[in-house]
Design a protein around this motif. Structure first.
Motif, short mmCIF file in Angstrom:
data_model
loop_
_atom_site.label_atom_id
_atom_site.label_comp_id
_atom_site.label_asym_id
_atom_site.label_seq_id
_atom_site.Cartn_x
_atom_site.Cartn_y
_atom_site.Cartn_z
N VAL A 15 17.59 19.94 67.89
CA VAL A 15 16.98 19.18 68.97
C VAL A 15 18.14 18.66 69.80
CG1 VAL A 15 15.55 17.22 69.59
CG2 VAL A 15 15.03 18.54 67.55
N TYR A 36 13.34 13.91 67.59
CA TYR A 36 12.07 14.64 67.63
C TYR A 36 10.94 13.77 67.06
CZ TYR A 36 8.74 18.45 67.23
OH TYR A 36 7.62 19.24 67.37
N LEU A 92 10.51 22.78 67.56
CA LEU A 92 11.75 22.14 67.15
C LEU A 92 12.98 22.84 67.71
CD1 LEU A 92 9.70 21.00 65.04
CD2 LEU A 92 11.55 21.06 63.38
#
Length: 201
Positions: free
Chosen positions: A4, A17, A191
């Motif tokens: 991320v 995230y 993700l």
């Protein structure tokens, strides 16, 4: 590799995230969450519990560091979450012999610790899946009643039942309502290589 990224391109990790998902979910619970706050009526012996309301679900946040594991099948993020000062309130009517009492009753948990597991397959066209979202611990549980008068002995009799009702209602709400809200947010972004700008739009 599953990462991320921040707006500058630096690795931000799973905390960003999870925090972004939770921020969006708590905004919904705070601003548009009336449907998540009503609790069904309940009867305990001669006591009727009505007009149930719950508060504190919008305190959901991450506790400690989230962890991410990657393998050939994809990536998994696990994290502890907490809710604070979650309160369940009812109006009650109690009939004992010729006495009838009405008042308010509430059960509060100082802290509710939950666990979340999110999995993203290696197929990045598919959304992450919320595999697990469960209660691990309830701390600081307490029950209070007002307007008891001559039936004050009901407190001791009802206390264990009320705490059980609270635990069941909280678990139901998390599984039936909040679980769905989290999955809806997960459907918005995977993700893989997500920038902060992507997360916030």
């Amino acid at each position: 590799m599953f990462t991320v990224l921040s707006a500058t391109g630096d690795l931000a990790g799973p905390n960003l995230y999870i925090d972004t998902i939770l921020q969006n979910v708590t905004c919904i619970l705070k601003n548009d969450g009336e449907e998540f706050l009503s609790i069904p009526d309940h009867v305990v012996g001669s006591v009727q519990l009505t007009e149930g309301q719950i508060s504190g679900l919008d305190t959901l946040r991450r506790k400690g560091e989230a962890r991410m594991h990657s393998d050939a099948d994809g990536a998994t993020i696990e994290a502890k979450l907490v809710l604070e000062q979650v309160r369940l309130c009812y109006d009650y009517t109690a009939k004992v012999l010729f006495a009838k009492n009405q008042g308010k009753i509430s059960v509060c948990a100082g802290e509710i610790e939950t666990f979340i597991r999110v999995h993203q397959t290696s197929d990045l066209n598919k959304s992450p899946v919320l595999q697990e979202f469960v209660i691990r611990q309830l701390r600081g549980l307490r029950a209070n009643m007002s307007g008891l008068g001559p039936v004050s002995w009901l407190v001791n009799r009802l206390q264990r039942t009320l705490l059980n009702i609270f635990s069941i209602r909280i678990q139901d709400l998390l599984q039936e309502k909040v679980h769905g809200l989290i999955q809806t947010e997960l459907n918005k972004f995977s993700l893989a290589d997500i920038s902060m700008r992507d997360l916030m739009t």
